[in-house]
Design a protein around this motif. Sequence first.
Motif, PDB file in Angstrom:
ATOM      1  N   UNK A  53      22.616  24.773   7.412  1.00  0.00           N
ATOM      2  CA  UNK A  53      23.030  25.768   8.403  1.00  0.00           C
ATOM      3  C   UNK A  53      23.175  25.120   9.771  1.00  0.00           C
ATOM      4  N   UNK A  54      22.190  24.291  10.149  1.00  0.00           N
ATOM      5  CA  UNK A  54      22.251  23.617  11.454  1.00  0.00           C
ATOM      6  C   UNK A  54      23.471  22.706  11.544  1.00  0.00           C
ATOM      7  N   UNK A  55      23.756  21.990  10.475  1.00  0.00           N
ATOM      8  CA  UNK A  55      24.892  21.067  10.463  1.00  0.00           C
ATOM      9  C   UNK A  55      26.209  21.817  10.655  1.00  0.00           C
ATOM     10  N   UNK A  56      26.378  22.892   9.906  1.00  0.00           N
ATOM     11  CA  UNK A  56      27.636  23.636   9.953  1.00  0.00           C
ATOM     12  C   UNK A  56      27.807  24.392  11.263  1.00  0.00           C
ATOM     13  N   UNK A  57      26.722  24.983  11.765  1.00  0.00           N
ATOM     14  CA  UNK A  57      26.845  25.739  13.012  1.00  0.00           C
ATOM     15  C   UNK A  57      27.026  24.803  14.212  1.00  0.00           C
ATOM     16  N   UNK A  58      26.458  23.606  14.156  1.00  0.00           N
ATOM     17  CA  UNK A  58      26.700  22.624  15.211  1.00  0.00           C
ATOM     18  C   UNK A  58      28.192  22.272  15.254  1.00  0.00           C
ATOM     19  N   UNK A  59      28.775  22.045  14.078  1.00  0.00           N
ATOM     20  CA  UNK A  59      30.209  21.756  14.010  1.00  0.00           C
ATOM     21  C   UNK A  59      31.023  22.911  14.575  1.00  0.00           C
ATOM     22  N   UNK A  60      30.627  24.129  14.229  1.00  0.00           N
ATOM     23  CA  UNK A  60      31.335  25.306  14.736  1.00  0.00           C
ATOM     24  C   UNK A  60      31.211  25.389  16.254  1.00  0.00           C
ATOM     25  N   UNK A  61      30.003  25.155  16.764  1.00  0.00           N
ATOM     26  CA  UNK A  61      29.801  25.192  18.205  1.00  0.00           C
ATOM     27  C   UNK A  61      30.616  24.139  18.924  1.00  0.00           C
ATOM     28  N   UNK A  62      30.672  22.935  18.345  1.00  0.00           N
ATOM     29  CA  UNK A  62      31.459  21.858  18.950  1.00  0.00           C
ATOM     30  C   UNK A  62      32.944  22.211  18.968  1.00  0.00           C
ATOM     31  N   UNK A  63      33.416  22.829  17.880  1.00  0.00           N
ATOM     32  CA  UNK A  63      34.820  23.234  17.816  1.00  0.00           C
ATOM     33  C   UNK A  63      35.128  24.322  18.844  1.00  0.00           C
TER      34      UNK A  63
END
Length: 239
Positions: free
Chosen positions: A67-77
Amino acid sequence: MAAHGQTWAEREYTTALLVLTAATGAVDGVSYLALDRVFTGNMTGNVLFIGFGLMGVADIPVLNNLVALLTFLLGAALGSRLTRRGATPGVKLPRSSMWVLLGTTVGTLVLAGLWFVLGRLGTTEMIVITGVLALLLGAQASAVKHTGIRDLSTVVVTMTMVNLAGDSRLAGGAGAAWFRRVGAIVTMGLGALASAAVIRYLSGSYALVLAGVLMAVALGLLHRARRADLRHAEAGSAA
């Protein structure tokens, strides 16, 4: 304190990003020590943890790390998309970046307040807070990229250490930007240290407040740096 040749604004940007790096260390301290062994800023650690967990290593929460990995990517995008516009000629940090950083600061403090209200967190609450924190730090990392200071991503120090070693006199370099690079390593460690101390003697919610306060201080410093940049740009155009 700063390297020779830097403008006042560049020194202010550096100081602000160092404070923001300390805030990230504090947030990662919270997420690892109080949110079930997961990082919300250091994605390298999460990738490793996911690998360990998939092989059945005990006490590694694969779902939380994923979850942390995917949401970090989403936040960066999202952070990248929101800061593509709003740039002012001659000013490193666009106004949109300041709004994103304001949002990440407020979001962190709101999460801390929610944690106070909830008290003891269950598994679902932990995952939700973990995901939102990772999203905020991903957006933060994207927003500060516009400063152009590559050694201060505010979320990781691995390449900072590589650059520090590669440019050192030991490696035959000139020792360039050593203060900024050492500062990034030290401030992230100090943020984690402070967070761990607050968690030990108080709780994770108080440590998250500490991180939010550090973010607010960094935001104020970035605002001052941006104003200095703007004055310099206006003076240059007038000349």
